[in-house]
Design an enzyme around this catalytic site. Sequence first.
Site, PDB file in Angstrom:
ATOM      1  N   CYS A   1      -5.100  12.082  13.246  1.00  0.00           N
ATOM      2  CA  CYS A   1      -5.834  10.808  13.128  1.00  0.00           C
ATOM      3  C   CYS A   1      -5.680  10.109  14.465  1.00  0.00           C
ATOM      4  O   CYS A   1      -5.049  10.622  15.394  1.00  0.00           O
ATOM      5  CB  CYS A   1      -5.301   9.986  11.959  1.00  0.00           C
TER       6      CYS A   1
ATOM      7  N   ARG B   1      -8.493  -0.778   4.627  1.00  0.00           N
ATOM      8  CA  ARG B   1      -7.612   0.264   4.076  1.00  0.00           C
ATOM      9  C   ARG B   1      -6.284  -0.331   3.645  1.00  0.00           C
ATOM     10  O   ARG B   1      -5.644   0.161   2.725  1.00  0.00           O
ATOM     11  CB  ARG B   1      -7.339   1.342   5.126  1.00  0.00           C
TER      12      ARG B   1
ATOM     13  N   ARG C   1       0.105  14.086  13.657  1.00  0.00           N
ATOM     14  CA  ARG C   1       0.665  13.866  12.308  1.00  0.00           C
ATOM     15  C   ARG C   1       0.720  15.167  11.491  1.00  0.00           C
ATOM     16  O   ARG C   1       0.118  15.292  10.430  1.00  0.00           O
ATOM     17  CB  ARG C   1      -0.125  12.784  11.586  1.00  0.00           C
TER      18      ARG C   1
ATOM     19  N   LYS D   1       0.843  -1.208   0.000  1.00  0.00           N
ATOM     20  CA  LYS D   1       0.000   0.000   0.000  1.00  0.00           C
ATOM     21  C   LYS D   1       0.880   1.260   0.000  1.00  0.00           C
ATOM     22  O   LYS D   1       0.653   2.176  -0.787  1.00  0.00           O
ATOM     23  CB  LYS D   1      -0.871   0.011   1.250  1.00  0.00           C
ATOM     24  N   ASN D   2       1.888   1.272   0.882  1.00  0.00           N
ATOM     25  CA  ASN D   2       2.661   2.503   1.067  1.00  0.00           C
ATOM     26  C   ASN D   2       3.709   2.745  -0.012  1.00  0.00           C
ATOM     27  O   ASN D   2       4.401   3.760   0.018  1.00  0.00           O
ATOM     28  CB  ASN D   2       3.286   2.520   2.468  1.00  0.00           C
TER      29      ASN D   2
HETATM   30  C1  EPZ Z   1       4.020   6.849   6.681  1.00  0.00           C
HETATM   31  O1  EPZ Z   1       3.191   7.829   7.266  1.00  0.00           O
HETATM   32  C2  EPZ Z   1       3.140   5.622   6.471  1.00  0.00           C
HETATM   33  N1  EPZ Z   1       2.055   5.961   5.548  1.00  0.00           N
HETATM   34  C3  EPZ Z   1       2.593   5.165   7.819  1.00  0.00           C
HETATM   35  O2  EPZ Z   1       1.846   3.976   7.589  1.00  0.00           O
HETATM   36  C4  EPZ Z   1       3.750   4.840   8.736  1.00  0.00           C
HETATM   37  O3  EPZ Z   1       3.253   4.479  10.014  1.00  0.00           O
HETATM   38  C5  EPZ Z   1       4.665   6.069   8.867  1.00  0.00           C
HETATM   39  O4  EPZ Z   1       5.094   6.497   7.559  1.00  0.00           O
HETATM   40  C6  EPZ Z   1       5.912   5.784   9.696  1.00  0.00           C
HETATM   41  O5  EPZ Z   1       6.614   4.727   9.119  1.00  0.00           O
HETATM   42  C7  EPZ Z   1       2.317   6.017   4.217  1.00  0.00           C
HETATM   43  O6  EPZ Z   1       3.429   5.805   3.775  1.00  0.00           O
HETATM   44  C8  EPZ Z   1       1.153   6.341   3.330  1.00  0.00           C
HETATM   45  P1  EPZ Z   1       5.871  10.158   8.937  1.00  0.00           P
HETATM   46  P2  EPZ Z   1       3.712   9.357   7.363  1.00  0.00           P
HETATM   47  O7  EPZ Z   1       5.745  11.465   8.234  1.00  0.00           O
HETATM   48  O8  EPZ Z   1       4.619   9.646   6.227  1.00  0.00           O
HETATM   49  C9  EPZ Z   1       6.224  13.356  12.399  1.00  0.00           C
HETATM   50  C10 EPZ Z   1       0.017   2.559   7.762  1.00  0.00           C
HETATM   51  O9  EPZ Z   1      -0.405   1.935   8.736  1.00  0.00           O
HETATM   52  N2  EPZ Z   1       6.127  14.381  11.343  1.00  0.00           N
HETATM   53  O10 EPZ Z   1       7.037   9.297   8.643  1.00  0.00           O
HETATM   54  O11 EPZ Z   1       2.531  10.230   7.559  1.00  0.00           O
HETATM   55  C11 EPZ Z   1       4.925  12.589  12.578  1.00  0.00           C
HETATM   56  O12 EPZ Z   1       4.044  13.275  13.444  1.00  0.00           O
HETATM   57  C12 EPZ Z   1       0.447   3.995   7.909  1.00  0.00           C
HETATM   58  O13 EPZ Z   1       0.174   2.076   6.613  1.00  0.00           O
HETATM   59  C13 EPZ Z   1       6.219  15.730  11.679  1.00  0.00           C
HETATM   60  O14 EPZ Z   1       6.373  16.080  12.850  1.00  0.00           O
HETATM   61  O15 EPZ Z   1       4.556   9.311   8.700  1.00  0.00           O
HETATM   62  C14 EPZ Z   1       5.414  11.285  13.165  1.00  0.00           C
HETATM   63  O16 EPZ Z   1       5.577  11.470  14.568  1.00  0.00           O
HETATM   64  C15 EPZ Z   1       0.136   4.511   9.288  1.00  0.00           C
HETATM   65  N3  EPZ Z   1       6.144  16.674  10.701  1.00  0.00           N
HETATM   66  C16 EPZ Z   1       6.797  11.096  12.527  1.00  0.00           C
HETATM   67  O17 EPZ Z   1       7.168  12.370  12.012  1.00  0.00           O
HETATM   68  C17 EPZ Z   1       5.978  16.323   9.381  1.00  0.00           C
HETATM   69  O18 EPZ Z   1       5.929  17.237   8.523  1.00  0.00           O
HETATM   70  C18 EPZ Z   1       6.820  10.091  11.384  1.00  0.00           C
HETATM   71  O19 EPZ Z   1       5.774  10.442  10.515  1.00  0.00           O
HETATM   72  C19 EPZ Z   1       5.867  14.954   9.046  1.00  0.00           C
HETATM   73  C20 EPZ Z   1       5.959  14.006  10.039  1.00  0.00           C
END
Ligand code: EPZ
Length: 417
Positions: free
Chosen positions: A116, A396, A121, A22-23
């Site tokens: 969420c 999902r 996030r 998916k990702n």
């Molecule tokens: C991706 O989400 C995945 N989704 C998530 O999978 C996965 O859990 C996550 O990466 C971590 O591996 C997709 O790829 C579509 P992040 P993403 O930005 O990119 C903080 C699933 O179950 N952050 O890596 O949204 C954030 O709050 C989903 O398939 C900021 O602070 O996650 C988090 O604490 C759930 N500012 C950390 O970084 C930003 O601008 C990691 O988030 C962006 C992120």
Amino acid sequence: MEKIIVEGGRRLQGTVSVSGAKNAALPILVSALLAEGWSVYHNVPDLRDVRTIKRLLTDLGVQVNTQGSTVKVNAGTLKSHEAPYDLVKTMRASVLVLGPLLARLGRARVSLPGGCAIGARPINLHLKGLEQMGAHISLEHGYIDAEAPSLKGADIYLDTVTVTGTENLMMAAVLAQGVTILRNAAREPEVVALATALNQMGAHITGAGTPVVTITGVDTLKPTSVTIIPDRIEAGTFMLAAGVTHGHIKIIGTEPGHLAAVIHKVRQAGITVEQEPDGLRVVCEQTLSSVDVKTLPYPGFPTDMQAQFMVLMCLAPGLSVISETIFENRFIHVSELQRMGADIKVSGNTAVVQGGKPMTGAPVMATDLRASASLILAALAAEGTTEISRVYHIDRGYESIEQKLAQLGARLWRTRG
Ligand code: EPZ
């Protein structure tokens, strides 16, 4: 409201094949926005989130044609630069269109994704990086309004490792003037898969999979053909299905190299994992051992496997400590597992599991994608029947989950209403 009913206590055995990731599918489908002409994507999983991103592309004026697991996309007809709230609110990964729309049209209006269940996030790092590349961004009425007559390469340090942040900025940079460097970039296999797809389109990206990614902008990109990599989280979930049912499962089509941290921890828990030419053989015959786990950005233990691994630890005699370092609220599944008899104490981002107690079936509620996977695993292990509500969460990210588990000997079915 649909529910999944599971009759637990059955040993799973047999062979299961892994679907496309998916990702990886989500950002790669969005990358089609960067070129005119038909791109062809194979092994695309049929998931709720994939259907959402295809609907978003169609709303932008892009042609999307699905035949089984092959999806063809032609962004030559791209005409809108707006991703509406009603779509973005159902899937925050829609924010991935920001970079490509700016790169292609110089404009983008995308609804701010709310928080969420698992955390706030924010996307501040996406936006800060785009501003460094010359975009003017305003936030009004819940929307991100971004304008960039021409994006310029920039040296960007990402304060936090962000998967979609790295992907968004990579897609903005491929058509920018000059060189962009992403420092502290995400190293997930899905980020590497996107970079590979973009390079096939004519982009110049080096360092994907390392903390420093360098993108040299080009004038145009051409459509391409890509096969989506296998879903490592689905594969990891099936590994744990073998563990929680003392089963014997052959998982075909997975890429073991993407699962090294999970394989290491599963073996530490006493489960046999053998690498075979076409996948992994996972056998659980001995008493489980309790294991501590800390989620980290790739190549560390994935946060998307934390809830599922917690179920395994509920069944392993002894104490295990699970630390969630990526999201601030990713223990929602704990209260549901406690209703099934689990002994778990949460303090901040740490959960202490006193494992080895029998789990019993109960009515429970799914709250997010991976929490729902953990409830299914717990239901498979529990004595008696479990009724899982709000199963739209599971749809999902897991393709044909009931069918795949039933072919391994699980007794489960979906009810409407
Ligand atoms: C991706 O989400 C995945 N989704 C998530 O999978 C996965 O859990 C996550 O990466 C971590 O591996 C997709 O790829 C579509 P992040 P993403 O930005 O990119 C903080 C699933 O179950 N952050 O890596 O949204 C954030 O709050 C989903 O398939 C900021 O602070 O996650 C988090 O604490 C759930 N500012 C950390 O970084 C930003 O601008 C990691 O988030 C962006 C992120």
